[in-house]
Design an enzyme around this catalytic site. Structure first.
Site, PDB file in Angstrom:
ATOM      1  N   LYS A 111      -9.333 120.992  55.397  1.00 22.52           N
ATOM      2  CA  LYS A 111      -9.802 120.170  54.278  1.00 22.52           C
ATOM      3  C   LYS A 111     -10.226 118.787  54.735  1.00 22.52           C
ATOM      4  O   LYS A 111     -11.160 118.193  54.194  1.00 22.52           O
ATOM      5  CB  LYS A 111      -8.717 120.037  53.193  1.00 22.52           C
ATOM      6  CG  LYS A 111      -8.608 121.250  52.298  1.00 22.52           C
ATOM      7  CD  LYS A 111      -7.898 120.876  50.996  1.00 22.52           C
ATOM      8  CE  LYS A 111      -7.801 122.090  50.061  1.00 22.52           C
ATOM      9  NZ  LYS A 111      -7.022 121.788  48.850  1.00 22.52           N
ATOM     10  N   LYS A 206     -12.501 133.714  53.832  1.00 19.44           N
ATOM     11  CA  LYS A 206     -11.619 133.909  52.691  1.00 19.44           C
ATOM     12  C   LYS A 206     -12.376 133.651  51.379  1.00 19.44           C
ATOM     13  O   LYS A 206     -13.185 132.734  51.315  1.00 19.44           O
ATOM     14  CB  LYS A 206     -10.455 132.917  52.835  1.00 19.44           C
ATOM     15  CG  LYS A 206      -9.282 133.147  51.934  1.00 19.44           C
ATOM     16  CD  LYS A 206      -8.181 132.128  52.208  1.00 19.44           C
ATOM     17  CE  LYS A 206      -8.600 130.723  51.810  1.00 19.44           C
ATOM     18  NZ  LYS A 206      -7.526 129.735  51.906  1.00 19.44           N
ATOM     19  N   LYS A 209     -12.253 128.948  46.080  1.00 16.47           N
ATOM     20  CA  LYS A 209     -12.844 128.165  44.993  1.00 16.47           C
ATOM     21  C   LYS A 209     -13.939 127.251  45.513  1.00 16.47           C
ATOM     22  O   LYS A 209     -14.824 126.840  44.770  1.00 16.47           O
ATOM     23  CB  LYS A 209     -11.770 127.282  44.332  1.00 16.47           C
ATOM     24  CG  LYS A 209     -10.706 128.027  43.561  1.00 16.47           C
ATOM     25  CD  LYS A 209      -9.549 127.082  43.167  1.00 16.47           C
ATOM     26  CE  LYS A 209      -8.354 127.867  42.644  1.00 16.47           C
ATOM     27  NZ  LYS A 209      -7.072 127.162  42.816  1.00 16.47           N
TER      28      LYS A 209
HETATM   29  P1  TYM Z   1      -4.050 127.848  45.447  1.00 15.49           P
HETATM   30  O1  TYM Z   1      -4.205 127.212  44.117  1.00 15.49           O
HETATM   31  O2  TYM Z   1      -5.049 127.554  46.503  1.00 15.49           O
HETATM   32  O3  TYM Z   1      -4.027 129.422  45.287  1.00 15.49           O
HETATM   33  C1  TYM Z   1      -3.168 130.026  44.350  1.00 15.49           C
HETATM   34  C2  TYM Z   1      -2.607 131.335  44.906  1.00 15.49           C
HETATM   35  O4  TYM Z   1      -3.680 132.215  45.209  1.00 15.49           O
HETATM   36  C3  TYM Z   1      -3.562 132.678  46.549  1.00 15.49           C
HETATM   37  N1  TYM Z   1      -4.907 132.882  47.085  1.00 15.49           N
HETATM   38  C4  TYM Z   1      -5.332 134.032  47.622  1.00 15.49           C
HETATM   39  N2  TYM Z   1      -4.707 135.224  47.791  1.00 15.49           N
HETATM   40  C5  TYM Z   1      -5.429 136.215  48.374  1.00 15.49           C
HETATM   41  N3  TYM Z   1      -6.721 136.076  48.775  1.00 15.49           N
HETATM   42  C6  TYM Z   1      -7.377 134.894  48.621  1.00 15.49           C
HETATM   43  N4  TYM Z   1      -8.649 134.778  49.015  1.00 15.49           N
HETATM   44  C7  TYM Z   1      -6.673 133.813  48.025  1.00 15.49           C
HETATM   45  N5  TYM Z   1      -7.014 132.527  47.725  1.00 15.49           N
HETATM   46  C8  TYM Z   1      -5.918 131.975  47.155  1.00 15.49           C
HETATM   47  C9  TYM Z   1      -2.819 131.576  47.269  1.00 15.49           C
HETATM   48  O5  TYM Z   1      -2.202 132.045  48.444  1.00 15.49           O
HETATM   49  C10 TYM Z   1      -1.830 131.143  46.221  1.00 15.49           C
HETATM   50  O6  TYM Z   1      -0.701 131.985  46.217  1.00 15.49           O
HETATM   51  N6  TYM Z   1      -0.440 125.257  47.743  1.00 15.49           N
HETATM   52  C11 TYM Z   1      -0.694 126.281  46.744  1.00 15.49           C
HETATM   53  C12 TYM Z   1      -0.152 125.937  45.382  1.00 15.49           C
HETATM   54  C13 TYM Z   1       1.293 125.572  45.346  1.00 15.49           C
HETATM   55  C14 TYM Z   1       2.404 126.453  45.504  1.00 15.49           C
HETATM   56  C15 TYM Z   1       3.562 125.637  45.338  1.00 15.49           C
HETATM   57  C16 TYM Z   1       2.529 127.810  45.755  1.00 15.49           C
HETATM   58  C17 TYM Z   1       1.793 124.335  45.124  1.00 15.49           C
HETATM   59  N7  TYM Z   1       3.153 124.367  45.112  1.00 15.49           N
HETATM   60  C18 TYM Z   1       4.840 126.179  45.445  1.00 15.49           C
HETATM   61  C19 TYM Z   1       3.804 128.347  45.857  1.00 15.49           C
HETATM   62  C20 TYM Z   1       4.950 127.532  45.707  1.00 15.49           C
HETATM   63  C21 TYM Z   1      -2.198 126.471  46.633  1.00 15.49           C
HETATM   64  O7  TYM Z   1      -2.973 125.622  46.969  1.00 15.49           O
HETATM   65  O8  TYM Z   1      -2.581 127.602  46.021  1.00 15.49           O
END
Ligand code: TYM
Length: 343
Positions: A111, A206, A209
């Protein structure tokens, strides 16, 4: 019962990767665990968000939770900023974690790019807030996609260093349970055929968004037509589907589409290949499009209905916030005592 916590950022359109890698897997855990599902708005602002867009995206994630089958009565659905203890514990963790740990995070490096002097300080400290999200509830099970694995390892490192740095006071206050540990070690739940859904345009990237191409991802608010079109146009190689998973090696696009089919139908990749092995894309893609539409369309319809009534969504988040705070407050109180903050 073991406690589950997971979070999703309200930072743009939710996509099929978020659904299959995370949200869909949240649903059955409600039957066996105490579950907290959080819209992490404080994480989202580590990069600039228009305030109105943030509000809309926050409600969209909450609507997706509910439309996917998460019951706001059985689970705690809330947005992070309603429970101020997240920020408070994150500060303590900022003083436990080392800058070097943060600099090693691949997500930060991706990022920040070459411009790492000019990103927000919050982006660097992001994993420290994530550790606070989980440990504030002493959650032990965290269902996520594969891309969060490194962050969850860091969560364990932070928990271990806190337990170790404060071992004496934890013991003196009798807050370490049988093991002497105040914070538990978290287990990531990263399993199934969809832990890493790839772009529909490029099987080595991957689904995300932030991909500039709208064709690379299926949005949870796409209509049936858009879903079918994107699947029809998805990049593939010319060969037929293989009979076994070994045959998917070196074929990232095929592997991805078979994984999506498996996840959407609650089957394994071998089961999907038992049905489609030896068939061509002209057979598989329409079947996948039908399946995707049958799962996603009712969900997007429900999401739209929910979003027409933001008051109700806000009420769910407020109620969830109060229930989350009730769990968090006594744990945060113990942290303050352990650290030596006078009350
Ligand atoms: P975020 O918002 O980027 O994504 C949310 C969830 O979706 C999963 N994900 C995917 N899984 C499979 N294939 C993909 N292409 C894909 N893109 C996204 C992510 O692995 C995630 O589970 N840091 C985290 C948010 C967070 C969090 C937490 C998660 C903040 N605090 C505490 C667990 C526990 C994030 O940016 O997810």
């Amino acid at each position: 019962t073991p406690r589950v916590f997971s979070g999703i950022q309200p930072s743009g359109d939710l996509h099929l990767g978020n659904y299959l890698g995370a949200i869909r897997r949240f649903v059955p855990l409600q039957d066996t665990h105490e579950t907290l599902y959080c819209v992490v708005d404080m994480h989202a602002i580590t990069v600039w968000q228009e305030p109105e867009a943030l509000r809309r995206a926050t409600r969209e994630v909450a609507a997706a939770f509910i439309a996917a089958g998460i019951d706001p009565k059985r689970s705690i659905i809330f947005n992070q900023s309603q429970v101020a203890e997240h920020a408070e514990l994150a500060w303590v963790f900022n003083c436990i974690a080392r800058i070097g740990w943060m600099n090693r995070m691949t997500q930060f490096k991706d990022k920040a790019g070459k411009n790492s002097e000019n990103v927000s300080l919050g982006l660097l400290a992001y994993p420290s807030l994530m550790a606070a999200d989980i440990l504030l509830y002493k959650a032990t099970q965290v269902p996520v996609g594969d891309d969060q694995k490194q962050h969850l390892e860091l969560t364990r490192d932070i928990a271990a260093k806190f337990n170790n740095d404060y071992a004496q006071t934890i013991k003196a206050l009798g807050l370490g349970g049988d093991t002497g540990e105040f914070f538990p070690m978290t287990d990531p739940l990263i399993a199934g055929p969809a832990t890493r859904i790839m772009s529909l345009r490029d099987g080595t990237k991957k689904m995300s968004k932030s991909d500039p191409s709208d064709q690379s991802r299926i949005s949870l608010l796409d209509d049936a037509d858009a879903i079918a079109k994107k699947i029809r146009r998805a990049t593939t190689d010319p060969a037929e589907l293989p009979e076994t998973v070994e045959g998917l090696a070196g074929r990232p696009e095929a592997d991805n589409l078979v994984g999506i089919y498996a996840a959407l139908s609650d089957r394994s990749k071998p089961e999907v290949l038992a049905e489609f092995g030896g068939k061509g894309w002209g057979v598989f893609k329409p079947a996948l499009a039908d399946l995707a539409v049958s799962v996603l369309s009712p969900m997007s319809t429900r999401m739209r209905e929910l979003l027409d009534d933001p008051e109700t969504i806000d009420g769910v988040l407020r109620d969830g916030g109060a229930r989350a705070r009730a769990i968090a407050a006594p744990i945060m109180d113990e942290v303050r005592r352990i650290v030596g903050f006078v009350r």
